[in-house]
Design an enzyme around this catalytic site. Structure first.
Site, PDB file in Angstrom:
ATOM      1  N   LEU A 266       0.816  -1.219   0.000  1.00 50.96           N
ATOM      2  CA  LEU A 266       0.000   0.000   0.000  1.00 50.96           C
ATOM      3  C   LEU A 266       0.848   1.266   0.000  1.00 50.96           C
ATOM      4  O   LEU A 266       1.842   1.365   0.702  1.00 50.96           O
ATOM      5  CB  LEU A 266      -0.917  -0.007   1.234  1.00 50.96           C
TER       6      LEU A 266
ATOM      7  N   HIS B 255      -3.492   4.247  -2.060  1.00 56.08           N
ATOM      8  CA  HIS B 255      -4.415   3.299  -1.424  1.00 56.08           C
ATOM      9  C   HIS B 255      -5.018   3.906  -0.151  1.00 56.08           C
ATOM     10  O   HIS B 255      -6.188   3.698   0.163  1.00 56.08           O
ATOM     11  CB  HIS B 255      -3.674   2.026  -1.006  1.00 56.08           C
TER      12      HIS B 255
ATOM     13  N   GLU C 262      -8.868   5.966  -9.566  1.00 55.07           N
ATOM     14  CA  GLU C 262      -9.054   6.328 -10.979  1.00 55.07           C
ATOM     15  C   GLU C 262      -7.783   6.119 -11.788  1.00 55.07           C
ATOM     16  O   GLU C 262      -7.795   6.271 -12.996  1.00 55.07           O
ATOM     17  CB  GLU C 262      -9.518   7.785 -11.092  1.00 55.07           C
ATOM     18  N   LYS C 263      -6.669   5.813 -11.108  1.00 52.43           N
ATOM     19  CA  LYS C 263      -5.464   5.518 -11.875  1.00 52.43           C
ATOM     20  C   LYS C 263      -5.738   4.335 -12.809  1.00 52.43           C
ATOM     21  O   LYS C 263      -5.288   4.314 -13.940  1.00 52.43           O
ATOM     22  CB  LYS C 263      -4.299   5.187 -10.954  1.00 52.43           C
TER      23      LYS C 263
ATOM     24  N   ARG D  36       3.956  -0.838  -8.654  1.00 53.02           N
ATOM     25  CA  ARG D  36       4.979  -1.233  -9.634  1.00 53.02           C
ATOM     26  C   ARG D  36       6.110  -0.202  -9.737  1.00 53.02           C
ATOM     27  O   ARG D  36       7.152  -0.494 -10.315  1.00 53.02           O
ATOM     28  CB  ARG D  36       4.348  -1.479 -11.008  1.00 53.02           C
TER      29      ARG D  36
END
Ligand code: PAF
Length: 287
Positions: A33, A37, A150-151, A189
């Site tokens: 997270l 998040h 919304e990413k 990532r």
């Protein structure tokens, strides 16, 4: 924060919460997270009296050869962060709890059309894995509302369609992307990026900003040329570009040519070294 790993225990806990008349808001995640998040958890507190977060690195949404095995897993830090952010329950199941039977013979959810476009064209089966696990989590938790970033704009639209098509009584809330000071969208990532790549990665957001401004000045007639220019700019900076695509915010359909720039969103996916990055920007939000 109550950490629960079994479905039986989760259902028992949620039954008590429901009996007490509390509304449940769900925040599904794959862990590791970051601040993005935690914003989802904060938002969820507005919609529910009890916030259930889930951490499950879902194997069925990773295509063969993708990063399932090395996806960052940081449960201890995640638990501390969720506690701070005010989540009430963390459901953190093992794979066998979520997929007790054969994955090959399992019922799945497929949202046709959009699942094969954009990221779907580059990650076969990805959105089927996402839709299936999200429906399973919805059925396990039965929340009144659920919060997504919304990413993952395409993911959110696919989940919206599933909720609509299958009449799920769940209100969905999208939360704007949280960014580093460089503009880089926060993502688990990003941990794969070297220091140098991290600086280059900020170019994606800058390119989206430039494209949004150009759309506002030149109008939608120039979309294809502007998409190509943006992709070239990223390629020259060292990215391997999957797509830069301008779509309608409302349903991610291709613009027909008569839209106002403010009704559009630009989505991009590009790989930098071994890291695949995605981002998007609503033209109306460009600064
Ligand atoms: O966005 C994610 O982290 C995942 O795709 C989700 C929604 C938790 C499903 O595994």
């Amino acid at each position: 924060l109550k950490v629960i790993t079994s479905l039986v225990a989760l259902r028992q806990e949620l039954a008590v919460i429901r009996q007490q008349g509390h509304r449940i808001a769900l925040v599904p995640t794959m862990g590791n997270l970051h601040r993005g998040h935690l914003r989802l958890v904060e938002e969820a507190r507005r919609f529910g009296d009890r916030v259930v977060a889930t951490i499950f690195v879902n194997p069925t949404q990773f295509a063969p050869g993708e990063d399932f095995d090395c996806y960052p897993r940081t449960p201890e830090a995640d638990i501390r962060a969720l506690e701070m952010a005010g989540a009430d329950i963390l459901f953190m199941p093992q794979i066998l709890e979520m997929y007790p039977g054969s994955l090959k013979a399992m019922t799945t959810v497929h949202v046709p059309g959009l699942s094969e476009e954009l990221c779907g064209a580059f990650r076969p089966g990805h959105f089927q894995g996402v839709a299936t696990i999200v429906l399973k989590l919805f059925n396990m938790v039965a929340p009144q509302s659920a919060v997504f970033g919304e990413k993952d704009f395409q993911q959110l639209e696919i989940i919206r369609r599933m909720v609509h098509d299958l009449n799920l009584p769940i209100a969905l809330h999208g939360v704007s992307t949280v960014r580093e000071s460089s503009g880089l969208a926060m993502s688990s990532r990003n941990a794969y990026l070297s220091e140098e790549e991290r600086q280059t990665a900020a170019l994606i957001y800058q390119t989206l900003q430039t494209l949004a401004k150009a759309l506002r000045s030149f109008g939608v007639a120039q979309i294809e040329m502007l998409e190509k220019n943006a992709a070239t700019e990223l390629t020259l900076a060292g990215f391997s570009v999957d797509y830069v695509s301008v779509r309608c915010v409302a349903d991610l359909s291709l613009p027909q040519g008569n839209e106002l720039p403010s009704s559009l969103v630009i989505l991009a996916a590009a790989r930098l070294g071994r890291t695949r990055l995605i981002d998007n920007l609503k033209v109306a939000d460009a600064s």
